[in-house]
Design a protein around this motif. Sequence first.
Motif, mmCIF file in Angstrom:
data_model
loop_
_atom_site.group_PDB
_atom_site.id
_atom_site.type_symbol
_atom_site.label_atom_id
_atom_site.label_comp_id
_atom_site.label_asym_id
_atom_site.label_seq_id
_atom_site.Cartn_x
_atom_site.Cartn_y
_atom_site.Cartn_z
ATOM 1 N N GLN A 38 -18.350 3.133 -9.541
ATOM 2 C CA GLN A 38 -16.943 3.124 -10.002
ATOM 3 C C GLN A 38 -16.539 4.518 -10.471
ATOM 4 O OE1 GLN A 38 -15.006 0.752 -9.527
ATOM 5 N NE2 GLN A 38 -15.871 -1.245 -9.978
ATOM 6 N N PHE A 39 -17.496 5.255 -11.009
ATOM 7 C CA PHE A 39 -17.173 6.589 -11.513
ATOM 8 C C PHE A 39 -16.781 7.515 -10.366
ATOM 9 C CE2 PHE A 39 -18.147 10.916 -12.750
ATOM 10 C CZ PHE A 39 -17.513 11.000 -13.971
ATOM 11 N N LEU A 40 -17.555 7.467 -9.263
ATOM 12 C CA LEU A 40 -17.219 8.311 -8.108
ATOM 13 C C LEU A 40 -15.858 7.916 -7.538
ATOM 14 C CD1 LEU A 40 -20.593 8.705 -6.145
ATOM 15 C CD2 LEU A 40 -19.328 10.463 -7.367
ATOM 16 N N ARG A 41 -15.612 6.591 -7.457
ATOM 17 C CA ARG A 41 -14.314 6.144 -6.928
ATOM 18 C C ARG A 41 -13.168 6.722 -7.759
ATOM 19 N NH1 ARG A 41 -15.412 -0.401 -6.463
ATOM 20 N NH2 ARG A 41 -17.057 -0.326 -4.902
ATOM 21 N N SER A 42 -13.360 6.673 -9.086
ATOM 22 C CA SER A 42 -12.256 7.133 -9.942
ATOM 23 C C SER A 42 -12.085 8.648 -9.842
ATOM 24 C CB SER A 42 -12.498 6.727 -11.390
ATOM 25 O OG SER A 42 -13.509 7.528 -11.948
ATOM 26 N N SER A 43 -13.197 9.362 -9.567
ATOM 27 C CA SER A 43 -13.106 10.833 -9.504
ATOM 28 C C SER A 43 -12.195 11.302 -8.386
ATOM 29 C CB SER A 43 -14.496 11.439 -9.276
ATOM 30 O OG SER A 43 -15.375 10.999 -10.266
ATOM 31 N N THR A 44 -12.022 10.476 -7.346
ATOM 32 C CA THR A 44 -11.234 10.936 -6.193
ATOM 33 C C THR A 44 -9.729 10.726 -6.367
ATOM 34 O OG1 THR A 44 -11.403 8.771 -5.106
ATOM 35 C CG2 THR A 44 -13.123 10.380 -4.613
ATOM 36 N N GLN A 45 -9.331 9.934 -7.382
ATOM 37 C CA GLN A 45 -7.930 9.486 -7.413
ATOM 38 C C GLN A 45 -6.919 10.618 -7.562
ATOM 39 O OE1 GLN A 45 -7.046 6.373 -6.651
ATOM 40 N NE2 GLN A 45 -9.210 5.913 -6.427
ATOM 41 N N ILE A 46 -7.217 11.577 -8.466
ATOM 42 C CA ILE A 46 -6.226 12.632 -8.724
ATOM 43 C C ILE A 46 -5.962 13.425 -7.446
ATOM 44 C CG2 ILE A 46 -5.889 14.821 -9.954
ATOM 45 C CD1 ILE A 46 -7.147 13.511 -12.387
ATOM 46 N N THR A 47 -7.042 13.677 -6.672
ATOM 47 C CA THR A 47 -6.866 14.458 -5.438
ATOM 48 C C THR A 47 -6.070 13.661 -4.403
ATOM 49 O OG1 THR A 47 -8.951 15.530 -5.937
ATOM 50 C CG2 THR A 47 -8.109 15.812 -3.702
ATOM 51 N N TRP A 48 -6.355 12.342 -4.287
ATOM 52 C CA TRP A 48 -5.523 11.523 -3.371
ATOM 53 C C TRP A 48 -4.049 11.649 -3.759
ATOM 54 C CZ3 TRP A 48 -6.986 10.173 1.138
ATOM 55 C CH2 TRP A 48 -8.272 9.699 1.422
ATOM 56 N N GLY A 49 -3.794 11.576 -5.062
ATOM 57 C CA GLY A 49 -2.401 11.684 -5.526
ATOM 58 C C GLY A 49 -1.781 13.006 -5.112
ATOM 59 N N ALA A 50 -2.546 14.097 -5.270
ATOM 60 C CA ALA A 50 -2.032 15.429 -4.918
ATOM 61 C C ALA A 50 -1.752 15.516 -3.412
ATOM 62 C CB ALA A 50 -3.045 16.497 -5.324
ATOM 63 N N LEU A 51 -2.626 14.918 -2.602
ATOM 64 C CA LEU A 51 -2.424 14.951 -1.139
ATOM 65 C C LEU A 51 -1.171 14.159 -0.749
ATOM 66 C CD1 LEU A 51 -6.150 14.383 -0.011
ATOM 67 C CD2 LEU A 51 -4.859 16.500 0.224
ATOM 68 N N PHE A 52 -1.035 12.949 -1.343
ATOM 69 C CA PHE A 52 0.126 12.104 -0.983
ATOM 70 C C PHE A 52 1.450 12.712 -1.460
ATOM 71 C CE2 PHE A 52 -2.938 8.269 -1.161
ATOM 72 C CZ PHE A 52 -3.192 8.366 0.205
ATOM 73 N N ARG A 53 1.360 13.552 -2.505
ATOM 74 C CA ARG A 53 2.591 14.150 -3.056
ATOM 75 C C ARG A 53 2.963 15.440 -2.345
ATOM 76 N NH1 ARG A 53 0.870 13.406 -8.425
ATOM 77 N NH2 ARG A 53 -0.042 15.471 -8.279
ATOM 78 N N HIS A 54 2.010 16.024 -1.612
ATOM 79 C CA HIS A 54 2.180 17.379 -1.100
ATOM 80 C C HIS A 54 3.292 17.461 -0.055
ATOM 81 C CE1 HIS A 54 1.058 21.220 0.850
ATOM 82 N NE2 HIS A 54 0.626 21.517 -0.364
#
Length: 1191
Positions: free
Chosen positions: A379-395
């Motif tokens: 679960q920790f690794l899954r959560s670590s990726t979220q901020i970057t997904w957000g940045a990609l989807f917002r770009h």
Amino acid sequence: MSAEQVSSLCEQLVKAVTVVMDPASTQRYRLEALKFCEEFKEKCPICVPCGLKLAEKTQTAIVRHFGLQILEHVVKFRWNNMPRLEKVYLKNNVMGLISNGTQNILEEESHIKDVLSRIVVEMIKREWPQHWPDMLKELDTLSKQGETQTELVMFILLRLAEDVVTFQTLPTQRRRDIQQTLTQNMEKIFSFLLTTLQQNVNKYRRMVGAPQEQDALAIPQKTDLTQEPKAQANCRVGIAALNTLAGYIDWVAMSHITADNCKLLEMLCLLLNEPELQIGAAECLLIAVSRKGKLEDRKPLMVLFGDVAMHYILSAAQTADGEGLVEKHYVFLKRLCQVLCALGSQLCALLGSDSDVETPANFGKYLDSFLAFTTHPSQFLRSSTQITWGALFRHDVLSHDPLLLAMIPKYLRASMTNLVKVGFPSKTDSPSCEYSRFDFDSDEDFNAFFNSFRAQQGEVMRMACRLDPKTGFQMAGEWLKYQLSSPVDIGAMNSKTGEGLCSIFSPSFVQWDAMTFFSESVISQMFRTLDKEEIPVNEGIELLQLVLNFETKDPLILSCVLTNVSALFPFVTYRPEYLPQVLSKLFASVTFEVIEESKAPRTRAVKNVRRHACSSIIKMCRDYPQLVLPNFEMLYNHVKQLLSNELLLTQMEKCALMEALVLISNQFKDYERQKAFLEELMAPVASLWLSEEMQRVLSDPESFISYVGADNKITDPILEDPSGLNRSRISFCVYTILGVVKRARWPTALEEATAGGFVVGCTPSGSPIYRNPCTEQVLKLMDNLLALIRTHNNLYMPEVVAKLGDTFAKALDMLEVEKNAILGLPQPLLELYDSPVYKTVLERMQGFFCTLYDNCFHVLGNAGPSMQQDFYTVEGLANQLLTSAFINLNNIPDYRLRPMLRVFVKPLVLFCPAEYYETLVCPILGPLFTYLHVRLSQKWQVINQRSMLCEEDTADDNPESQEMLEEQLVRLLTREVMDLITVCCVSKKGAEHNSSATADGDDDEMMSTDVTPPASAELTELGKCLMKQEDVCTALLITSYTSLSWKDTLSCQRTTTQLCWPLLKQVLTGNLIPDAVTWFFTSVLKGLQTHGQHDGCMAALVHLAFQIYEALRPRYAELKAVMEQIPEIQRESLEQFDSKLLTPTLQKVADKRRKDQFKRLIAGCIGKPLGEQFRKEVHIRNLPSLFKKDA
């Protein structure tokens, strides 16, 4: 100094050190030995020869370590007074120790290596480069001797970078000299580090038979056992080189990192596949990829998206993951995940800026590998990726990239799994559990993490659905249908609510819960993103019908069903004919029971469902009143029917339904019709509240206690509660008054308000004056409400408390839940939902008093904004409030005073029209502020005395947890009071002052270091009005300035930055007596003594002291006398500062320079952290300057 002398002293020291380190030594013996050692270090003139003798290889590790500590002490504290020859002697001997005075690299203790490198660094900090120009050459020569010396050289270079650049533990000029020289030599240093790394890695790989870079496909050779130690030695040096690189990569010029076609990055990628070195390599890579700075300099980092680098990164991830859960591999995976996140951030920064970076060819490969981390069991690794997904989807650029758009369904599919709350460390029901045991200490810990992780996922899912709304909706629909048709699996653990029902850990509930969160997130986003005509209305209505037709007796699942009804409700705006069905579903849930007519108390889960249904109805009436208005009669009849049975609903539920009706009645837009309706709605309350019996009960504390049953002695505290009905009648009345005052409003559009008869005139400035249709009803009930508040305040009088029955002696105490919230203790997990609420009658009584007290003040707080001038012009209002809400404050505990200030006094003042300041606000706030200052001063005095007394003196009648609670309450009350004063007095221009969120004791000790108060912090009209009245003005000033030395950093910083100067500025023009001026200034200095260790407070207080001194010193020579009393003040500097200040003709030095000079002057009274208070000062002298001074 004879050899015998040294030998005999060394023998004594060896004995002393042995005693200190021997666990069997007695305390007294050990202290004597320790004292002997310390005195030797401080006073003995032959420390150096003794230290060198003790550090010899023949001694034991403990003795050698002590010998080296002696040498370190000499360098740190005696260097400035040593003759040059002695310095050279010591330096040469220390370098000799590195050369041949230590054991082999694999045998030597790490603490010996550490202290030896520290000694060299301490000498470098004092002599390099001016007096020791060949230092780097000497280190280079040493490293050629072998692995043992090379590792020590690495330690020295790392420690040097940490001291000089990272921690900056030396004076400015020395720091600049050394950093500048390091930078000038960086090319050499870097090439030395890289060569060392490369040579040792190559030797290591050759010996362990790993394929070399050139022949990566060759078959590995078997290791020769005789070579094993040699290989280990090379490996150790490789690790040391990587650690040292990590200390430099962070701050050196990017050109060194990307030099030679990014050779460093290539090597690091290669080492990711080397098990012994991979964590160090990943660490270095992460630091390099996380670099900020000019975009132009960061461009070369894009090489990591190339084929070679991507191949190494991905194959390393696959290998590490394929070897099961081993802590070392898991740590490595976390680092790699961070590397990929940082790479994503660099890509987002570089792409679409003015640079010519294009989307990398391997972007698809990158996304696939990133998704692999998002679907990893941890679960920790899954959560670590979220901020970057957000940045990609917002770009701006990447969000239109077909590869990223194709990833959205995969990301959402992964989220469907990731939203399911599994992986509790204490359980074994999912592969995630094993990983959670590495990452979380307890289930509560995991639960807190998961809740914030889920919220974060919600954000990112909404961003993804902004790019592709229909896919999300389609997936939500499929999942919802699947859940509706799946059989319920309650799992191994039965719920306490009843047989065959889910607990919060049941497989079915965790799926329902995740699905509900998913559908809520994606459906709300779809309505925001799509145009009206694109909304899939038919599909939405079909889902709504399925949900409405679904029947369940499981409270946890029903709660999820209700959330889905709310999520799908916007579809009803397109098909209003479905509204009656929705209302029926919600009303059926308001009276939900697991077992009808059960005498047992309802469980938390059942209460939650009923409360959920009520709030869904309120939400619907608040957000879609126009839609519900045509069905008003049906709604009204439903509610009347439910209210007719006194025992069917709790008071809170009844009032929630009445609030919903009031919200719809706001849509009548007809004053007379709404007034008549509210009169009819409140008739039962009015007749009960105004009855003779109730008036008697509310006006007299003794009758009140007897009526609510708090004077009884009860034998069965669980089942027996004869006065429960009486209490619920009082609660019902207060809840209803509150609901009506809070919800009844005039139309927002002026034309509608005028047409409906809500406007009664205009203010002198031309603003309309509105009337509220509830005013007449509420004011009629106000006298008794004030009587109840007066009675409630009087309950705290000792003679009244004595009349409480044995069972209820603690009825006025805090609830456990409130205590835990203040102490920051977590709630136990399962209890949150599952236990039946078998409250004892004492707990019910505590809850009754607490809620009643809060709600009465909520009514008064809402009365101003709701009824406006009709409330503020009530005859003798100030006196009525002073004789009810503000009596007997001395006996009222802090935990009751806080909500009173926040929910009643603050809104009363904020919404009061200016024309009533003098008649209403000043008569209340004057005595209140004076009283609060006295009360808080006494409380802080007790706390300060308590911390000064020895621990032994405190008897156990006040256990520590109770003291902590009291202290924390004083802190929270202090913040509340200071916030109230700030809200009353200071206006922040450009920001709507709504500090209700911040006042609630958010224990955010992360204080800003932004200290210059906003230039526009001016007094409000109310502030000016209060400051005109001498007693109020005095109370405000004294409270603000005294509070600076109360031990609450948050309150100190807010008061210093927002309040102190604007208040003082208001009285500067008057004739302040010198004693007052010195008192203000001294108060700020006392604040510095208390809070100087916190950077944020310190900077703000220094600024305030500086403002006061600059503004008032010309008129008051007494301030200089205060300055002269500051410990260690430099008189000459003070004279210079003063004469410049008093000579206006002199050209003023820049503001910052003046403030820095002032800060140096008052340094003696700035408090230090405990760890630094008794530290021996290290003095490092400046060497001749390396740079020419600017002319």
